[in-house]
Design an enzyme around this catalytic site. Sequence first.
Site, PDB file in Angstrom:
ATOM      1  N   CYS A  97       0.794  -1.233   0.000  1.00 53.10           N
ATOM      2  CA  CYS A  97       0.000   0.000   0.000  1.00 53.10           C
ATOM      3  C   CYS A  97       0.827   1.285   0.000  1.00 53.10           C
ATOM      4  CB  CYS A  97      -0.955   0.001   1.186  1.00 53.10           C
ATOM      5  SG  CYS A  97      -2.222  -1.275   1.031  1.00 53.10           S
TER       6      CYS A  97
HETATM    7  N1  LIG Z   1      -3.513  -5.216   1.631  1.00 49.44           N
HETATM    8  C1  LIG Z   1      -3.862  -4.202   2.434  1.00 49.44           C
HETATM    9  O1  LIG Z   1      -3.426  -4.099   3.584  1.00 49.44           O
HETATM   10  C2  LIG Z   1      -4.820  -3.154   1.954  1.00 49.44           C
HETATM   11  C3  LIG Z   1      -5.424  -2.291   2.885  1.00 49.44           C
HETATM   12  C4  LIG Z   1      -6.317  -1.322   2.426  1.00 49.44           C
HETATM   13  C5  LIG Z   1      -6.583  -1.210   1.062  1.00 49.44           C
HETATM   14  N2  LIG Z   1      -5.949  -2.061   0.175  1.00 49.44           N
HETATM   15  C6  LIG Z   1      -6.288  -1.924  -1.237  1.00 49.44           C
HETATM   16  O2  LIG Z   1      -7.251  -2.941  -1.555  1.00 49.44           O
HETATM   17  C7  LIG Z   1      -7.038  -3.446  -2.878  1.00 49.44           C
HETATM   18  C8  LIG Z   1      -6.801  -4.947  -2.827  1.00 49.44           C
HETATM   19  O3  LIG Z   1      -5.597  -5.183  -2.103  1.00 49.44           O
HETATM   20  P1  LIG Z   1      -5.180  -6.656  -1.649  1.00 49.44           P
HETATM   21  O4  LIG Z   1      -3.920  -6.507  -0.862  1.00 49.44           O
HETATM   22  O5  LIG Z   1      -6.328  -7.360  -1.068  1.00 49.44           O
HETATM   23  O6  LIG Z   1      -4.842  -7.293  -3.082  1.00 49.44           O
HETATM   24  P2  LIG Z   1      -4.541  -8.833  -3.413  1.00 49.44           P
HETATM   25  O7  LIG Z   1      -3.606  -8.811  -4.554  1.00 49.44           O
HETATM   26  O8  LIG Z   1      -4.172  -9.548  -2.154  1.00 49.44           O
HETATM   27  O9  LIG Z   1      -5.964  -9.405  -3.872  1.00 49.44           O
HETATM   28  C9  LIG Z   1      -6.568  -9.142  -5.086  1.00 49.44           C
HETATM   29  C10 LIG Z   1      -7.406 -10.355  -5.468  1.00 49.44           C
HETATM   30  O10 LIG Z   1      -8.166 -10.046  -6.647  1.00 49.44           O
HETATM   31  C11 LIG Z   1      -8.195 -11.204  -7.470  1.00 49.44           C
HETATM   32  N3  LIG Z   1      -8.511 -10.787  -8.842  1.00 49.44           N
HETATM   33  C12 LIG Z   1      -7.703 -10.281  -9.791  1.00 49.44           C
HETATM   34  N4  LIG Z   1      -8.401  -9.957 -10.896  1.00 49.44           N
HETATM   35  C13 LIG Z   1      -9.693 -10.255 -10.624  1.00 49.44           C
HETATM   36  C14 LIG Z   1     -10.911 -10.133 -11.332  1.00 49.44           C
HETATM   37  N5  LIG Z   1     -10.946  -9.622 -12.559  1.00 49.44           N
HETATM   38  N6  LIG Z   1     -12.048 -10.562 -10.736  1.00 49.44           N
HETATM   39  C15 LIG Z   1     -12.035 -11.085  -9.481  1.00 49.44           C
HETATM   40  N7  LIG Z   1     -10.919 -11.209  -8.766  1.00 49.44           N
HETATM   41  C16 LIG Z   1      -9.773 -10.798  -9.321  1.00 49.44           C
HETATM   42  C17 LIG Z   1      -6.834 -11.819  -7.295  1.00 49.44           C
HETATM   43  O11 LIG Z   1      -6.820 -13.197  -7.640  1.00 49.44           O
HETATM   44  C18 LIG Z   1      -6.594 -11.591  -5.797  1.00 49.44           C
HETATM   45  O12 LIG Z   1      -7.066 -12.676  -5.034  1.00 49.44           O
HETATM   46  C19 LIG Z   1      -5.867  -2.635  -3.443  1.00 49.44           C
HETATM   47  O13 LIG Z   1      -6.360  -1.535  -4.137  1.00 49.44           O
HETATM   48  C20 LIG Z   1      -5.129  -2.166  -2.185  1.00 49.44           C
HETATM   49  O14 LIG Z   1      -4.409  -0.984  -2.401  1.00 49.44           O
HETATM   50  C21 LIG Z   1      -5.118  -3.031   0.598  1.00 49.44           C
END
Ligand SMILES: NC(=O)c1ccc[n+]([C@@H]2O[C@H](COP(=O)([O-])OP(=O)(O)OC[C@H]3O[C@@H](n4cnc5c(N)ncnc54)[C@H](O)[C@@H]3O)[C@@H](O)[C@H]2O)c1
Length: 423
Positions: free
Chosen positions: A263
């Site tokens: 992030c």
């Molecule tokens: N990780 C954190 O601590 C955190 C905290 C707050 C906000 N965020 C934000 O949240 C969002 C997600 O982060 P994350 O860490 O969970 O990401 P991640 O990479 O862990 O998860 C994303 C998921 O989406 C899936 N995916 C990809 N393309 C897809 C599609 N077309 N349809 C359905 N699923 C699909 C992937 O297989 C994966 O499981 C980002 O924008 C991030 O900046 C993350």
Amino acid sequence: MRISIVGGGYVGLVSATCFADLGHSVILIDIDEDKVDAINCGKPPIYEKCLMELLSSHVGRDLRATSDYGSLVSSDLTLICVGTPPLPDGSADLSIIESASALIGCALKEKETYHVVAVKSTVPPGTTQNLVMPTVLKHSGKNASKIGFVMNPEFLREGLAVQDFMNPDRIVIGSSNELASDTVESAYRGIDAPIVRTGLIAAEMIKYASNAFLATKISFSNEIGNVCKKLGIDVYEVMKGVGLDHRINPYFLNAGLGFGGSCFPKDVSALIHLAERMNVNPVLLRSVIEVNEQQPMKIVEILLKRVEDIKDKRIAVLGLAFKNDTDDVRESRSVLVIMALVSRGALVAAYDPKANVSMRVILPEIEYCESASQALTDADAVLVLTEWSEFGDLDKEFDLMRSRVIIDGRRVLSCKDAEGICW
Ligand SMILES: NC(=O)c1ccc[n+]([C@@H]2O[C@H](COP(=O)([O-])OP(=O)(O)OC[C@H]3O[C@@H](n4cnc5c(N)ncnc54)[C@H](O)[C@@H]3O)[C@@H](O)[C@H]2O)c1
């Protein structure tokens, strides 16, 4: 309420599990079939405290994972939780957001009743209005009276994700549509937190500004810490005195190797990119990144002062995850440190309580150990790179080293002869 969540990663899976725990019926949609199978077997594909127990108590009852977007038709609210990784120029890659929006739109063609789409992913201000909304509406063939749009940013911290989701400092709901905002607010019923209602774009900016501010606090502490090190004083003593000022607060003032994770680095870079596009010169934000990029090399400099030539020397590395209590190694400072060690010919013996497997994918060439003791055995030096609490208990294990050069990048060790990166 029936909720569908698109993207089953750190944010999506935690949100899905917690919404089920709040009494909703949840469908989790992910394109990764292995992830879907693991979740349906009650096995979270990521390590997060309490998640396994919570997932097993809901999966197969009020929570189900699938790769079929068609199943979101039976829900009232869809939350988009897919990744927004950085592009090489630092801007956010919105291609996954766009393709997920198109698939949501296609699925909603079949829906007769009102539906709400909320973006939980971190997206640049303007994305929900200018990309998500038109894409969903185009593919659904519907107008904005049938689908409401909300930006509902997520603030959870990895390592404390379930606790943070259930006890947030605030819930931000951005929309110009009251019915859509009400729908999202009712999904959080049972959680005691202030609700901040804003417009769509302001909600997107709240998330970027929050991450940029937290990253700034860390880089600020690191810069002060670098000066403290030269002065021979302890930055933690200094920051304790600083943080007691209620205008500052004591959190996020821990000097060390800098911030990593999926992030802060990407969100600060995306904000810099956005500012530049708007002809605003982001002087402060650029410095935040610059300090953060230099910081991991400080520990390598200290090592090279203590062990002149590290070629063919066994250097133990304790901690690979970008922070404690997670297996996430995205943008981990450890990657930069290990690459610097390997490029100088060091033999790296690494250990992390949870992240050996995920780091092996990025850096297969180093030795991975089953315990801190194994990594420390015959080591010429040790670098501590993640603040896992178990490292604080290490004591006699250091006697296994060939030479007692102990350098702490996270202020976690309790042994007296550890040298700190900024203290
Ligand atoms: N990780 C954190 O601590 C955190 C905290 C707050 C906000 N965020 C934000 O949240 C969002 C997600 O982060 P994350 O860490 O969970 O990401 P991640 O990479 O862990 O998860 C994303 C998921 O989406 C899936 N995916 C990809 N393309 C897809 C599609 N077309 N349809 C359905 N699923 C699909 C992937 O297989 C994966 O499981 C980002 O924008 C991030 O900046 C993350």
